[in-house]
Design an enzyme around this catalytic site. Sequence first.
Site, PDB file in Angstrom:
ATOM      1  CG  HIS A 121      12.931   5.021   6.859  1.00  0.00           C
ATOM      2  ND1 HIS A 121      14.467   5.232   7.072  1.00  0.00           N
ATOM      3  CD2 HIS A 121      12.583   6.303   7.391  1.00  0.00           C
ATOM      4  CE1 HIS A 121      14.825   6.416   7.552  1.00  0.00           C
ATOM      5  NE2 HIS A 121      13.682   7.100   7.653  1.00  0.00           N
ATOM      6  N   GLY A 122      11.256   1.491   3.980  1.00  0.00           N
ATOM      7  CA  GLY A 122      10.606   0.331   3.628  1.00  0.00           C
ATOM      8  C   GLY A 122       9.448   0.507   3.021  1.00  0.00           C
ATOM      9  CB  THR A 123       7.806  -2.001   1.228  1.00  0.00           C
ATOM     10  OG1 THR A 123       8.907  -1.598   0.275  1.00  0.00           O
ATOM     11  CG2 THR A 123       6.371  -2.157   0.334  1.00  0.00           C
ATOM     12  CE  LYS A 183      10.804  -6.289   2.511  1.00  0.00           C
ATOM     13  NZ  LYS A 183      10.624  -7.139   1.341  1.00  0.00           N
ATOM     14  CG  ASP A 208      18.599  -4.033  28.398  1.00  0.00           C
ATOM     15  OD1 ASP A 208      19.556  -3.620  29.022  1.00  0.00           O
ATOM     16  OD2 ASP A 208      18.680  -5.179  27.708  1.00  0.00           O
ATOM     17  CB  ILE A 238      -0.886   0.082   1.134  1.00  0.00           C
ATOM     18  CG1 ILE A 238      -0.131   0.036   2.686  1.00  0.00           C
ATOM     19  CG2 ILE A 238      -2.039  -1.014   1.042  1.00  0.00           C
ATOM     20  CD1 ILE A 238      -1.011  -0.039   3.834  1.00  0.00           C
ATOM     21  N   GLY A 239       2.171   0.986  -0.129  1.00  0.00           N
ATOM     22  CA  GLY A 239       3.049   2.404   0.135  1.00  0.00           C
ATOM     23  C   GLY A 239       4.446   1.859   0.121  1.00  0.00           C
ATOM     24  CE  LYS A 240       7.219  -1.131  -3.420  1.00  0.00           C
ATOM     25  NZ  LYS A 240       8.048  -1.334  -4.781  1.00  0.00           N
TER      26      LYS A 240
END
Length: 618
Positions: free
Chosen positions: A379-381, A397, A455, A374-376
């Site tokens: 920083h990813g897809t 991703k 942490d 649905i978009g790119k």
Amino acid sequence: MEIAELKQLRNISLFDNQFTGAIPQGLGINSSLTEVNFTRNKFTGPISPNLCFRKQLWKLILGQNHLQGSVPSDIGSMLPEFLKNSNPLFMELSNNSLHGSIPSSLGNLVTVTLVDLSLSKLTYHIPPELGRLVELQELNLSHNRLNRTLPSQLSSCHKLSKLDLSHNLLNGTIPSSLRSLSELSILDLSENRFGGGISASLFQLGKLSCSQVCGNQLGGPIPPSIGSQAEAQSLREFISCNNLSRSLEAIGKLHFSTEVNVSYNAFAGPVPLPTMKWVASSPSSFLAIPIYVANGFKFCNMLSRKAGLTCVGVAMIVSGSILFSVVLVLGIFYVFSRHKCHERNFLVSAEEGASSLLHQVMEASENLNHKYVIGKGSHGTAYKVTLGLSKVFALKKLTFVGYKGGNTRSLHDVLHKTCPSPLLERNGRYKIALGTAQGLLYLHFDCDPAIIHWDIKPMNILLGSEMEPHISDFGITKLLDESVVPATSNVVQGIIGYMASKNAFSTKSSKESDVYAYGVLLSKLVTRKKVLDPSFRGEMDIVAWVSSVWNETKDVEAIVNPTLIDEFMDSSIKEQVKDAILVASRCTEKKAGKRPSMREVVKQLTVSDSRCRSKKCT
């Protein structure tokens, strides 16, 4: 022969040394001093009134020392005997420990072009007599304790190009008479207590390039004239952290050369479509603001509590892998509806778990088949995944390509493992500090129930190709839900050295523990030292070492890594590093109740960066 006995002495410059002790009280009695420059030393004691004994002094620079006492009450007598034939006066006394009030006699220095009394402990009001300084081009009274109202008489300083009154206790309204300052290019009134509305005149100054009123108590709407002068030049407006309300409609009319930050206000209602281009191009300028468009669809502001992300979604968003490969990120961004945007909280049961949920969405997306894209972005897809009839997810991703300077994946590697060690310049350090703080702010305040990471350390801060940080490793994270989470458990969480000593053997969940660990991380970012560095004395850790050195010297250069000192030629960068040290110190207070929230930390870092960048406008 002592320096005070030199009768022919006219100009004395001792800047950028390590001189200590008091300035000789007799200096200036036997000689007709015209210039004195003692900046960036360690002089103590009061300012000697005899420096201008012969009334020839026209340049006095004593900034960045440890001078105490008050500004001499007869400072107005420092000007030369014949004003019409004298050089312009120049007075810089910043970054000392001066206290008391600003003497009204300062108004007698009618040929002065620069007055800098910033970073001291001056109190009371700004003398209206300063309005007599008709040649004044720069006035900096920032970082003091000045209160009362801003005198309208300052509008008589028609040659004023830079006015910095930030970080004081000034109140009342911002005088509309400031519109007469036609030469003004830099205006900083941030971090005061100004109330009322924002005067439209502040956005109608023809030469204004940078205006900051963030961190006040201003209310009402944004004036429609904002950015009206930007077509002829670049304009930067910072109006964040106030109580501004109503619509963001005025933002949509901004010229492309304008930069505006409206974060942390009280805006509401639909955002006109022309305004959405600004939200898309600069999301960090719209933090903590719920964003809607007119048709009812809601965009998720990542730092808004109404974003609609669940804790499991958030945890996986800021998680990462130590490997140089692909990171799958799962978040519940929105639920589609024909007429209305419905916010849903989707909590995963203990039996189902995050791993099971991820398995389900991977199966539903046919292992991230391209037909679900649905978009790119950079920083990813992003993929749209539907489970059942009502659960709609956005699965992203992310591809991390590692730090440009070498094969590293974490802040720990950049600080300690990479050989040769990469240079962390100012922009990179700020990205890491602010980005990590924003991630923790989101976990603590915009997730319901809140997430305690437990942490936070450099090894768990992964860095992208542009030094953007990603908080990783939620292996020991607990959801903070006091109704179901026990106050203590049998497992000690967190790493000793990144936890306050009192918490090292206590496992009660608290946001303050993350704040403390963030303070340690910020200290490491500035010093490039390890938590238990061999250079520390005895059993001292980094928190105790920074505190000890700062209390003894108040010298930023004695704390920071030597590779940063070259940047201190730019005084604004040195001030920003000092701000970071003070933020780290507050975060690592022994008493948890005295530590700031991550919301406060983000605000302090943002304001510090705005101030640093505004100084570069000059």
